[in-house]
Design an enzyme around this catalytic site. Sequence first.
Site, PDB file in Angstrom:
ATOM      1  N   ASP A  46       0.782  -1.212   0.096  1.00 20.57           N
ATOM      2  CA  ASP A  46       0.637   0.258   0.169  1.00 20.57           C
ATOM      3  C   ASP A  46       0.615   0.967   0.204  1.00 20.57           C
ATOM      4  OD1 ASP A  46      -2.389   2.226   0.660  1.00 20.57           O
ATOM      5  OD2 ASP A  46      -2.901  -0.014   1.528  1.00 20.57           O
ATOM      6  N   ASP A  47       0.517   2.224  -0.799  1.00 23.58           N
ATOM      7  CA  ASP A  47       1.461   3.514  -1.026  1.00 23.58           C
ATOM      8  C   ASP A  47       3.451   2.719  -1.398  1.00 23.58           C
ATOM      9  OD1 ASP A  47      -0.518   4.847  -1.116  1.00 23.58           O
ATOM     10  OD2 ASP A  47      -0.529   5.831   0.989  1.00 23.58           O
ATOM     11  N   CYS A  82      -5.491   4.481  -2.939  1.00 27.85           N
ATOM     12  CA  CYS A  82      -5.759   3.937  -2.765  1.00 27.85           C
ATOM     13  C   CYS A  82      -6.532   2.769  -3.534  1.00 27.85           C
ATOM     14  CB  CYS A  82      -5.604   3.488  -1.450  1.00 27.85           C
ATOM     15  SG  CYS A  82      -4.898   4.171  -0.857  1.00 27.85           S
ATOM     16  N   ASP A 336      -0.440  -0.317  -4.711  1.00 32.66           N
ATOM     17  CA  ASP A 336      -1.487   0.321  -5.352  1.00 32.66           C
ATOM     18  C   ASP A 336      -1.149   1.949  -5.854  1.00 32.66           C
ATOM     19  OD1 ASP A 336      -1.507   1.550  -2.552  1.00 32.66           O
ATOM     20  OD2 ASP A 336      -3.278   1.015  -2.296  1.00 32.66           O
ATOM     21  N   ASN A 337      -0.501   2.185  -5.273  1.00 36.91           N
ATOM     22  CA  ASN A 337       0.476   3.613  -5.967  1.00 36.91           C
ATOM     23  C   ASN A 337       1.224   4.373  -5.010  1.00 36.91           C
ATOM     24  OD1 ASN A 337      -2.313   4.829  -3.629  1.00 36.91           O
ATOM     25  ND2 ASN A 337      -0.719   5.753  -3.602  1.00 36.91           N
TER      26      ASN A 337
END
Length: 606
Positions: A46-47, A82, A336-337
Amino acid sequence: MALSLLVCLLFGFYSTRYLIVRAADNNQQPLAAAGRKPNIVFILTDDQDLHMDSLSYMPSLKKHLTDHGTSFHRHYCTVALCCPSRVSLWTGKAAHNTNVTDIGPPHGGYPKFVSQGFNEAYLPLWLQEAGYNTYYVGKLFNAQTVDNYNAPHAAGWTGSDFLLDPYTYEYLNATFQRNRDEPASYEGQYSTDVLARKAYGFLDDAMGDQQERPFFLTIAPTAPHSNVHIHSHKIDDEFTEKSVTQSPPVPAERHEHLFEDVKVPRTPHFNPDQPNGVSWISRLPKQNETVVEFNDHFYRNRLRTLQAVDEIVDEVVSRLDEAGLLDNTYIFYSTDNGYHIGQHRLQPGKQCAYEEDINIPLIVRGPGVPKGEMTEIVTSHTDLAPTFMQLAGAVLRDDLDGAAIPLTAVSLGEQRRTRQEHVNVEMWGIIMSEGNYGSVLYPNHTYKALRVLGEDYSFLYTVWCSGEHELYDLTKDPYEVDNLYHASKETTVDFGFLPSSGSTAGIPNNSTTTTSVHLSRLISRLDTLLVVLKTCKARECTHPWEVLHPAGDVRNLNDALSAEFNDFYEVQQERVYFTQCEKGYIAESEGPMGARSYGMVDEVAM
Ligand SMILES: *[C@@H]1O[C@H](CO)[C@@H](O)[C@H](O)[C@H]1NC(C)=O
Ligand SMILES: *[C@@H]1O[C@H](CO)[C@@H](O)[C@H](O)[C@H]1NC(C)=O
Ligand SMILES: *[C@@H]1O[C@H](CO)[C@@H](O)[C@H](O)[C@H]1NC(C)=O
Ligand SMILES: *[C@@H]1O[C@H](CO)[C@@H](O)[C@H](O)[C@H]1NC(C)=O
Ligand SMILES: *[C@@H]1O[C@H](CO)[C@@H](O)[C@H](O)[C@H]1NC(C)=O
Ligand SMILES: *[C@@H]1O[C@H](CO)[C@@H](O)[C@H](O)[C@H]1NC(C)=O
C-alpha cells in the site's frame, strides 16, 4: 514512540476491449508444468514507492523475485489513490469507466464499488469461473467497514480475511474479518504479522487442494502506508464529527531501530529552492529543517514497516519451494500507487501525476519469466486483470481497458516494438497529505494526465480543472521541474521520426537524422491523444491511435507528429478543458467527450 498527531478535520469521514487477444498472442504465456494451470500469488503493498528506493531495502524481494524474475520499471498506476487504483486493478478498467474515483462515498470506497455492480463482475469471480480457488488476505478497498462488510460480502473469494475500516491502517489495532465470520480485533498485535499468519494458513489450504484446483492468493498488507487513527466524536444523534490522524507507519518492534541514518534521497527536486508545478503545488513553501527531519523519520518508518513484508516474501517462497510448487507458481509483487515525500516541496502523500506517485514497482517471477531482467515495455494496473486471466486460461473479455502483460522472453521482445507507449492518469477531488505537517487539504485536485514513453522520448502532459497545464520532457528533465507548457513558441523538441506510412510501429529509426518539432505541434498531438484516452473504453484505451487514424497508418506519437497532420491536430480538434472543478467524475464538466477521426472530418468519432 512519539507519534505526532496531525489532525485533518473531516466531517463525516471521507466526505471528502481489452483487445481480444489476437491469435498470435494466444501462446505468449508458457503452459506451466505439464499442462497444469499455474498458481498465482500476488503481493500487493500500500503506497509503496519506486522512486525513493524502497525496493533497495528489501533483500528477500531482491533475492527471490528481482533476481529470479523480470522488473517492469515502466509500470504505472492510472489513478494514484488507493481505492480507485485498487478498483481499476481488480476490474481491469480505467477509473473513468469504474467511476470509483475516491476513497469513500459518495464517489468511492467499497459502497461505490458495490453500487457500480462490480461485486458481480471482477477478477476473482472470473478466476473462479476458470477453475481457480481464490484467496485474499488484507486490505481490499477503503470504506469496507465493520458496519458494511456483510452488506454484501465481497464476492469471489474461496477464502478471505479482510482488514476493515476504521481499523485498516492501525498497525497495532487491526480488525480482520474472515470468510462469513464476525469482525475480530487484534488489539496490541502487529498487523503485518497477523496478516502473515493468515496468509500462510490460506497458502497451506490452497496448496493442499491444488491437485484439484490451482490457486490465486493475494496478500495485501497495509505497509508502508501511514498509520491512520480515526477519532469519532458524537455531536448529537444526527452528527458525528470524525477526524483522522495520519502519522508515520509503525514498524514491528524487531525492526524499529533499523536504518537510523537513512534519509529521503536528496534528488534535485527534493525541497527545491524554487517552487515547481502549477496550482496549489506552485504555492507550497520551502520546508524548514524541522519539517525535513520529521519527514525523514516518516520515510525511515516506511522502510522499517516493509521489513515485515520482506519476511513474508521469503516465507511464501520457501513454503512453495518445500511443497514443490515454486516452478508452477507465478509471484507478482506490486503496490496500489506510489508516494512522495518532499519532492516538489510536497508533504508525504500521493495523488499527483509526478513519477513518484504513478511509476510503481511491478516484479514478476514464474515459469518462463526471464530471470534478473528489466523490461522497457509500458504497462499499467489496468493490464493486471487481463494478465491474471490469461495465465489462468480464463475466458478473455472484450470490455477491459488493459492488455495482458507479456511474460516470456519472446513476447516481451515482440511487444517491445508493438505495445502502447502511453499511460492515462486521472484524479478527482481533494488531495490529502500525511504526517505532522501535511494537514492542509487542497481542493480542486482534479486533472487529466498523459505519460508517453517512446523509444527516445518521454513526456508528462497534464491538464488541470483550473485550466492550468504542465508539460515535462523527462528525457532532459527527469525530475519534472521545468514546465515547458509556457516556454517560448520557438522552443523545439527533437524527434527521429519516420514517414507515417512506415509500418514500424515504434521501432526507432536509428539513422542519425532528427527533426525539430515546435512545442505547439507536440502539444496538439498530446492533447488530442488525451481527449481520446480520458473517455476511452476497451480497445480504444490500448489503441487510441486507431481511433484517430482508422487507416492504421499512425501507431505512436512519433508517427502522429508528421507535418501532414498539422491541420488535423492543431485546427480540427477540440482541446482538453474543464468547465468546473468537481469532486468526482461529472462528465458535463470535463470538456470534449471524444475526438475527430482523420479522414472523417465531418463526423465525431465517439
Ligand atoms: C459518477 O458518479 C457520480 C456519483 O458519485 C455521478 O454523479 C456521476 O454522474 C457519475 N459519472 C458518470 C460519468 O457516470
Ligand atoms: C481497537 O479496536 C477495537 C475494535 O476492533 C476498539 O473497540 C478498541 O477501542 C480499539 N482500541 C484502541 C486502543 O483504539
Ligand atoms: C518549520 O515549519 C513548520 C511548519 O510550517 C513550523 O510549524 C515550525 O515552527 C517551523 N520551525 C522553525 C524552526 O522555523
Ligand atoms: C530510417 O529512415 C530513413 C528514411 O525513411 C530510411 O531510409 C532508413 O532506412 C531508416 N533506417 C532504419 C534503421 O529503419
Ligand atoms: C541501427 O541500430 C542497430 C543496433 O543498435 C544497428 O545494428 C544497425 O546497424 C543500425 N542501423 C542503422 C541504419 O544505423
Ligand atoms: C476550486 O474551483 C472552483 C471552480 O471550479 C472555484 O470556484 C474555487 O474557488 C476553487 N477553489 C480553490 C481553493 O482554488
